[in-house]
Design an enzyme around this catalytic site. Structure first.
Site, PDB file in Angstrom:
ATOM      1  N   HIS A 488       2.814 -28.064 -44.236  1.00 26.61           N
ATOM      2  CA  HIS A 488       4.063 -28.095 -44.182  1.00 26.61           C
ATOM      3  C   HIS A 488       5.032 -29.098 -44.509  1.00 26.61           C
ATOM      4  O   HIS A 488       5.156 -29.420 -45.851  1.00 26.61           O
ATOM      5  CB  HIS A 488       4.362 -27.846 -42.847  1.00 26.61           C
ATOM      6  CG  HIS A 488       6.160 -27.571 -42.960  1.00 26.61           C
ATOM      7  ND1 HIS A 488       6.316 -26.345 -43.045  1.00 26.61           N
ATOM      8  CD2 HIS A 488       7.227 -28.359 -42.784  1.00 26.61           C
ATOM      9  CE1 HIS A 488       7.995 -26.550 -42.845  1.00 26.61           C
ATOM     10  NE2 HIS A 488       7.604 -27.437 -42.691  1.00 26.61           N
ATOM     11  N   GLU A 489       4.931 -30.472 -44.336  1.00 29.58           N
ATOM     12  CA  GLU A 489       5.514 -31.628 -44.702  1.00 29.58           C
ATOM     13  C   GLU A 489       4.564 -32.598 -45.817  1.00 29.58           C
ATOM     14  O   GLU A 489       5.723 -32.884 -46.354  1.00 29.58           O
ATOM     15  CB  GLU A 489       4.783 -32.909 -43.585  1.00 29.58           C
ATOM     16  CG  GLU A 489       5.356 -32.872 -41.962  1.00 29.58           C
ATOM     17  CD  GLU A 489       7.161 -32.175 -41.702  1.00 29.58           C
ATOM     18  OE1 GLU A 489       7.670 -32.461 -42.506  1.00 29.58           O
ATOM     19  OE2 GLU A 489       6.948 -31.534 -40.586  1.00 29.58           O
ATOM     20  N   HIS A 492       7.135 -30.641 -48.075  1.00 31.73           N
ATOM     21  CA  HIS A 492       7.583 -31.691 -48.742  1.00 31.73           C
ATOM     22  C   HIS A 492       7.568 -32.735 -49.790  1.00 31.73           C
ATOM     23  O   HIS A 492       8.793 -32.703 -50.616  1.00 31.73           O
ATOM     24  CB  HIS A 492       8.682 -31.463 -47.761  1.00 31.73           C
ATOM     25  CG  HIS A 492       9.326 -30.790 -46.251  1.00 31.73           C
ATOM     26  ND1 HIS A 492      10.072 -29.949 -46.964  1.00 31.73           N
ATOM     27  CD2 HIS A 492       8.239 -30.402 -44.954  1.00 31.73           C
ATOM     28  CE1 HIS A 492      10.382 -28.921 -45.987  1.00 31.73           C
ATOM     29  NE2 HIS A 492       9.773 -29.274 -44.770  1.00 31.73           N
ATOM     30  N   GLU A 517      12.660 -24.906 -46.494  1.00 31.32           N
ATOM     31  CA  GLU A 517      11.808 -25.022 -45.362  1.00 31.32           C
ATOM     32  C   GLU A 517      10.897 -23.805 -46.087  1.00 31.32           C
ATOM     33  O   GLU A 517       9.900 -23.958 -46.391  1.00 31.32           O
ATOM     34  CB  GLU A 517      11.873 -24.494 -43.747  1.00 31.32           C
ATOM     35  CG  GLU A 517      12.333 -25.824 -44.196  1.00 31.32           C
ATOM     36  CD  GLU A 517      11.951 -27.013 -43.344  1.00 31.32           C
ATOM     37  OE1 GLU A 517      10.473 -27.004 -43.404  1.00 31.32           O
ATOM     38  OE2 GLU A 517      12.600 -28.155 -43.339  1.00 31.32           O
ATOM     39  N   TYR A 630      15.725 -21.255 -40.567  1.00 33.02           N
ATOM     40  CA  TYR A 630      13.951 -22.125 -40.320  1.00 33.02           C
ATOM     41  C   TYR A 630      14.036 -19.921 -40.463  1.00 33.02           C
ATOM     42  O   TYR A 630      12.194 -19.929 -41.425  1.00 33.02           O
ATOM     43  CB  TYR A 630      13.164 -21.981 -39.510  1.00 33.02           C
ATOM     44  CG  TYR A 630      13.296 -23.377 -38.862  1.00 33.02           C
ATOM     45  CD1 TYR A 630      11.793 -24.001 -39.501  1.00 33.02           C
ATOM     46  CD2 TYR A 630      14.383 -24.414 -38.528  1.00 33.02           C
ATOM     47  CE1 TYR A 630      12.125 -25.498 -39.661  1.00 33.02           C
ATOM     48  CE2 TYR A 630      13.838 -25.351 -38.715  1.00 33.02           C
ATOM     49  CZ  TYR A 630      12.856 -26.241 -38.991  1.00 33.02           C
ATOM     50  OH  TYR A 630      12.861 -27.851 -38.870  1.00 33.02           O
TER      51      TYR A 630
HETATM   52 ZN   LIG Z   1       9.637 -28.920 -42.686  1.00 31.11          ZN
END
Ligand SMILES: [Zn+2]
Length: 700
Positions: A488-489, A492, A517, A630
């Site tokens: 996930h990170e 980004h 997100e 989210y």
């Molecule tokens: Zn995130």
């Protein structure tokens, strides 16, 4: 700002000379950028309180000078470049300083420097509010707008969005009201910074005996800093993985309850009075600007468009999940009855993680802790890098960082695999230490931007994570959750680095907050795929052993088995956030704790008595009426994931990956996000994949 940049180049070249060959790879990378008419800059991090103060003062002085230049333009001198673009140039320079300081605030190993960075951020954001109220600057922009310029594409969007910002700042209001909004906004930013720093600083150390921690894994308890006496273990409610370890595993209800109560009271004394003021100020600003609620004000620039639509979206999901939620609670109750003999057992907020974990172990035979052996940190990282390099057509190379705030800091270059074009840099700061940010996040350090000299500034970012540190006898071993988190990170980081937006306000992750997100949430699907896992996950003691398909299937079934519980909790945060930003006004600020507790308790489990979870909920500040995002983004993420699933190479599909890179990452916010999503999907959006994933029966 130009002087600072010159200093920066000088300093890096000095370090280069000193460190010799090891740095040549980085120098080559920077030289290659020049061939593509772009620039790769290494940030120079402030290391003393003086340097922090100097940067702050300089950023403000240079910023004021740039504003003066725009404000002084005569009516016949205004051009797009010296007004709207000049303002973007200025904002780029400000965020270059403030992004770096924000990272220092969370990662510096020196407490004084961290505090200085907090003060600096406060000063900068208060000053930045004032930029919106420079009437001379606004007049120059309006003078240019009066020409009725024929702009298109990204230029047109810069023009429209900038004017919208000024309207939202109150520049179209009569002077007295506008001054009032400015005053309130300045008060607000100071309080927001204080709230967030109280969250970071909050500590709660709890001491337990071995017996009280029955069920908590031995290996975890044996770690340095945790075993603090013969029969004494010190755990911190403010460290997420300590908290989760206890809530997931402690057999004694009193222990779970004590840990959770401590967490739900973190920062309470300091932050409740602050949050009351913050919510009242936000409400008052929104009303003065002509909005019914702060939620309406905040959502206007996002995909959802207004507060009512956001609440409705969450409410529909809450109702849709009800049957599955009831069924899940029933299962938890049966387990608790079996364990305690109490036929009237009730599942409390401090119980659900434990029984969800028990359910996984007993019914699905999944022991999250035992899966860690498949995920040694370095293998996960290398495996993930391979996948991202493949699907997005990239090449990552580790280089030596000229300056490290911690010894194990790593720096990587990212280039296009086909053309060799340098795309940017990322740092990795992966293990916990005292005083460091205690969650997982990607921090932008330098945004992408077409510079005034025509060169393109390539971005730099940093992942700040808290993986379990390596032990003397074994490597850092991640949980499956943590593997999901790194996928996930790092998504980004890709969003930041692969940008091609001309203007920094559209670059990288600067997309609508209820979309940002989605790409990363989509990438959370990767570590659930057998082929993906087989490409890197193997028992570190015997690398021939891969994760068996049946374990993976059970893991998926186990996830679905508690999905309504998990999701209702997410929805409780989202609804709390929206409700507070709709219903708290100057007249009822004292309702803050009762109202937030009521919503949390209605949508998810009743909160522990005499607690105030909202005081520690940092997202109430940063996301302000945006936590619903989210769920909103999850819906888009599930839809986007199906494009990969249906492509010939699945989660390894290059063509789909390149479409993602070009239509989503490269574009950023330089065009309407709805257009970008549809271009990637190749069809209109659908909510069905999401509903299916969380176990809501399809609408009839
Ligand atoms: Zn995130």
């Amino acid at each position: 700002m130009r002087l600072v940049s010159a200093g920066l180049i000088l300093m890096t070249s000095l370090v280069f000379a000193a460190a010799g060959d090891k740095l040549s790879a980085l120098a080559d990378f920077q030289a290659a950028a020049a061939k593509f008419n772009s620039v790769v800059t290494l940030p120079v991090f402030e290391t003393t309180t003086n340097e922090v103060a100097t940067t702050t003062a300089k950023t403000i002085a240079d910023g004021n000078a740039a504003l003066d230049r725009i404000g002084k333009l005569g009516d016949d001198q205004v051009k797009f470049k010296n007004t709207f673009v000049a303002l973007d140039d200025l904002n780029f320079q400000i965020s270059r300083a403030s992004d770096r300081l924000a990272l220092i605030e969370q990662t510096s190993t020196n407490a004084d420097v961290r505090d200085a960075a907090t003060d600096a951020m406060k000063r900068l954001s208060e000053w930045a509010v004032g930029i919106d109220y420079r009437e001379d600057v606004y007049r120059a922009l309006k003078n240019f707008a009066a020409i009725d310029p024929q702009l298109d594409g990204e230029d047109k969007k810069l023009f429209d969005d900038t004017l919208r910002d000024y309207r939202r700042a109150g520049l179209e209001l009569p002077k007295a009201q506008r001054d009032e909004v400015e005053k309130l906004r300045k008060e607000l930013t100071a309080l927001e910074t204080d709230f967030e720093s109280n969250v970071t600083k909050a500590r709660a150390e709890l001491k337990f005996s071995k017996a009280q921690l029955a069920g908590v894994p031995e290996e975890f308890l044996a770690q340095k800093g945790i075993k603090t006496g013969d029969d004494e273990y010190t755990l911190k409610a403010n460290i997420t993985f300590h908290y989760i370890m206890v809530e997931d595993n402690a057999q004694l209800e009193a222990t779970r309850r004590r840990m959770m109560t401590a967490q739900c009271n973190l920062a309470r004394e300091a932050n409740i009075p602050l949050l009351q003021k913050i919510l009242v100020l936000r409400d008052s600003i929104a009303t003065k600007l002509g909005y019914q609620t702060y939620a309406d004000f905040a959502t206007e620039t996002r995909m959802v468009k207004n507060g009512t639509a956001a609440i409705q979206f969450l409410q529909n999901l809450k109702d849709g999940l009800q049957p599955k939620y009831d069924a899940e609670l029933k299962e938890f109750r049966l387990l608790k009855t079996a364990e305690t003999g109490d036929t009237n057992a009730v599942i409390n907020s401090w119980d659900w993680r434990y029984f969800a974990n028990q359910l996984k172990k007993t019914k699905y035979n999944v022991d999250a802790e035992q899966l860690r052996v498949y995920f040694p940190y370095q293998n996960v990282l290398d495996g993930m890098f391979k996948i991202y390099q493949r699907i997005f057509g990239l090449k990552f190379e580790r280089v030596e960082a000229p300056y490290k705030w911690v010894d194990d800091l790593q720096l990587y270059t990212v280039s296009d695999a086909k053309t060799g074009e340098p795309m940017g840099l990322f740092y990795l700061d992966m293990f916990p230490r005292d005083g460091k940010y205690n969650h997982f996040a990607q921090f932008g350090i330098i945004e992408g931007k077409l510079l005034p000299d025509g060169k393109y500034q390539r971005p730099v970012c940093c992942l700040v994570c808290n993986f379990p540190p390596p032990q003397p006898d074994k490597p850092s071993l991640l949980s499956h959750d943590e593997v999901e988190t790194i996928f996930h990170e790092f998504g980004h980081a890709m969003h930041t680095i692969l940008t091609r937006a001309k203007y920094s306000r559209f670059a990288g992750t600067s997309v609508p907050q209820d979309f940002v997100e989605a790409p990363s949430q989509m990438l959370e699907n990767w570590p659930w795929d057998k082929k993906v896992l087989d490409s890197f996950a193997a028992d570190y003691r015997d690398p021939k052993k891969k994760i068996p398909q049946e374990i993976l299937s059970q893991l998926k079934a186990a996830r679905l088995a508690t999905e309504a519980t998990r999701y209702r909790r997410q929805l409780s945060f989202g609804l709390m956030d929206l409700t507070l930003h709709t219903q708290i006004h100057a007249t009822n600020a004292d309702d803050l704790v009762p109202l937030s507790n009521k919503i949390l308790s209605d949508v998810s489990f009743p909160v522990p008595p005499d607690t105030a979870f909202v005081a520690y909920f940092g997202h109430i500040i940063g996301y302000g009426a945006g936590y619903y995002g989210y769920a909103w983004a999850d819906a888009i993420a599930a839809d986007m994931a199906t494009v990969f699933e249906k492509s010939p190479d699945g989660f390894f599909d290059k063509t789909t990956g390149m479409r993602m890179r070009n239509e989503i990452y490269a574009v950023g916010d330089s065009r309407d996000i709805n257009v970008s999503i549809e271009k990637f999907l190749g069809r209109p959006r659908s909510i069905e994949p999401f509903l299916k994933r969380i176990g809501v029966a399809p609408a009839k």
